[in-house]
Motif scaffolding. Structure first.
Motif, PDB file in Angstrom:
ATOM      1  N   SER A 132      -2.011   8.691  -5.247  1.00  0.00           N
ATOM      2  CA  SER A 132      -3.244   8.507  -6.019  1.00  0.00           C
ATOM      3  C   SER A 132      -3.032   7.452  -7.106  1.00  0.00           C
ATOM      4  O   SER A 132      -1.892   7.116  -7.463  1.00  0.00           O
ATOM      5  CB  SER A 132      -3.650   9.831  -6.669  1.00  0.00           C
ATOM      6  N   VAL A 133      -4.128   6.969  -7.645  1.00  0.00           N
ATOM      7  CA  VAL A 133      -4.059   6.039  -8.768  1.00  0.00           C
ATOM      8  C   VAL A 133      -3.321   6.686  -9.933  1.00  0.00           C
ATOM      9  O   VAL A 133      -2.488   6.053 -10.588  1.00  0.00           O
ATOM     10  CB  VAL A 133      -5.476   5.577  -9.194  1.00  0.00           C
ATOM     11  N   VAL A 181      -3.202   3.736  -2.693  1.00  0.00           N
ATOM     12  CA  VAL A 181      -3.398   2.631  -3.631  1.00  0.00           C
ATOM     13  C   VAL A 181      -2.789   1.354  -3.065  1.00  0.00           C
ATOM     14  O   VAL A 181      -1.857   1.392  -2.260  1.00  0.00           O
ATOM     15  CB  VAL A 181      -2.753   2.904  -5.017  1.00  0.00           C
ATOM     16  N   ASN A 202       0.843  -1.190   0.000  1.00  0.00           N
ATOM     17  CA  ASN A 202       0.000   0.000   0.000  1.00  0.00           C
ATOM     18  C   ASN A 202       0.878   1.239   0.000  1.00  0.00           C
ATOM     19  O   ASN A 202       1.858   1.313   0.750  1.00  0.00           O
ATOM     20  CB  ASN A 202      -0.913   0.012   1.222  1.00  0.00           C
ATOM     21  N   ILE A 232      -3.164  -2.093  -9.852  1.00  0.00           N
ATOM     22  CA  ILE A 232      -3.256  -0.871  -9.056  1.00  0.00           C
ATOM     23  C   ILE A 232      -4.715  -0.718  -8.663  1.00  0.00           C
ATOM     24  O   ILE A 232      -5.593  -0.672  -9.529  1.00  0.00           O
ATOM     25  CB  ILE A 232      -2.791   0.361  -9.851  1.00  0.00           C
ATOM     26  N   LYS A 233      -4.956  -0.654  -7.355  1.00  0.00           N
ATOM     27  CA  LYS A 233      -6.340  -0.570  -6.867  1.00  0.00           C
ATOM     28  C   LYS A 233      -6.444   0.572  -5.860  1.00  0.00           C
ATOM     29  O   LYS A 233      -5.632   0.650  -4.936  1.00  0.00           O
ATOM     30  CB  LYS A 233      -6.708  -1.901  -6.204  1.00  0.00           C
ATOM     31  N   PRO A 234      -7.429   1.458  -6.030  1.00  0.00           N
ATOM     32  CA  PRO A 234      -7.596   2.523  -5.042  1.00  0.00           C
ATOM     33  C   PRO A 234      -8.068   1.954  -3.706  1.00  0.00           C
ATOM     34  O   PRO A 234      -8.893   1.039  -3.669  1.00  0.00           O
ATOM     35  CB  PRO A 234      -8.662   3.428  -5.654  1.00  0.00           C
ATOM     36  N   LYS A 282      -4.732   2.648 -15.816  1.00  0.00           N
ATOM     37  CA  LYS A 282      -4.878   2.946 -14.388  1.00  0.00           C
ATOM     38  C   LYS A 282      -5.454   1.775 -13.579  1.00  0.00           C
ATOM     39  O   LYS A 282      -5.910   1.973 -12.457  1.00  0.00           O
ATOM     40  CB  LYS A 282      -5.695   4.218 -14.179  1.00  0.00           C
ATOM     41  N   GLN A 283      -5.386   0.551 -14.135  1.00  0.00           N
ATOM     42  CA  GLN A 283      -5.852  -0.624 -13.408  1.00  0.00           C
ATOM     43  C   GLN A 283      -4.805  -1.732 -13.360  1.00  0.00           C
ATOM     44  O   GLN A 283      -4.480  -2.218 -12.290  1.00  0.00           O
ATOM     45  CB  GLN A 283      -7.135  -1.171 -14.022  1.00  0.00           C
TER      46      GLN A 283
END
Length: 153
Positions: free
Chosen positions: A15-16, A107, A11, A100-102, A79-80
């Motif tokens: 930001s994403v 993230v 973690n 990548i996960k918010p 962005k994923q």
């Protein structure tokens, strides 16, 4: 022949958009690779990541032996996640998924690497004493380097 899996999560308080900008730039791989590996990109890192991108580099993973490694970025969802697969290099199979996960406050970065070693039974013998510890060391270095760059969550 056995397929091994390395699975890591981290973690980060970014930001994403920031995470994607960093991880989708192939030049940043050098930043998160231990110096002793003498990581050097030969070609393919001149633009942001895209499906079909071929990246060639030289790396010195073990015993000072320089190895040419060629990967292809096979999947990209902006962005994923993205996937890189070895086309030529030290492994029989290298399939690396980057997610990548918010999450609250930042993230979650997730790496899943499925890999197969060459040399059949001999490869399986050296896996627990040489290959697995080396991969753990490299990904632990990345964790620490990313914390130094972005902080902890």
């Amino acid at each position: 022949m056995k397929i091994y899996t390395l699975h890591k999560k981290q973690n980060l308080p970014i930001s994403v958009d920031e995470a994607w900008a960093f991880f989708s730039d192939p030049k940043n791989l050098k930043t998160i690779t231990p110096d002793y590996m003498s990581f050097d990109i030969l070609s393919g890192a001149d633009r942001p990541m895209f499906s079909g991108q071929i990246i060639q580099y030289i790396v010195t993973p073990i015993l000072g032996i320089k190895t040419k490694w060629v990967t292809e970025i096979t999947h990209v969802v902006d962005k994923q996640y993205f996937v890189d697969e070895q086309r030529f290099g030290p492994y029989r199979l290298w399939h690396h998924k980057h997610f990548i996960k918010p999450i609250d406050g930042g993230v979650e970065m997730e790496d899943i690497v499925d890999y197969k070693l060459p040399f059949g039974f001999l490869g399986q013998l050296v896996h627990p004493i040489m290959v697995k510890p080396k991969l753990e060391e490299i990904f632990n270095y990345r964790t620490k380097k990313l914390e130094a760059l972005f902080g902890t969550l």
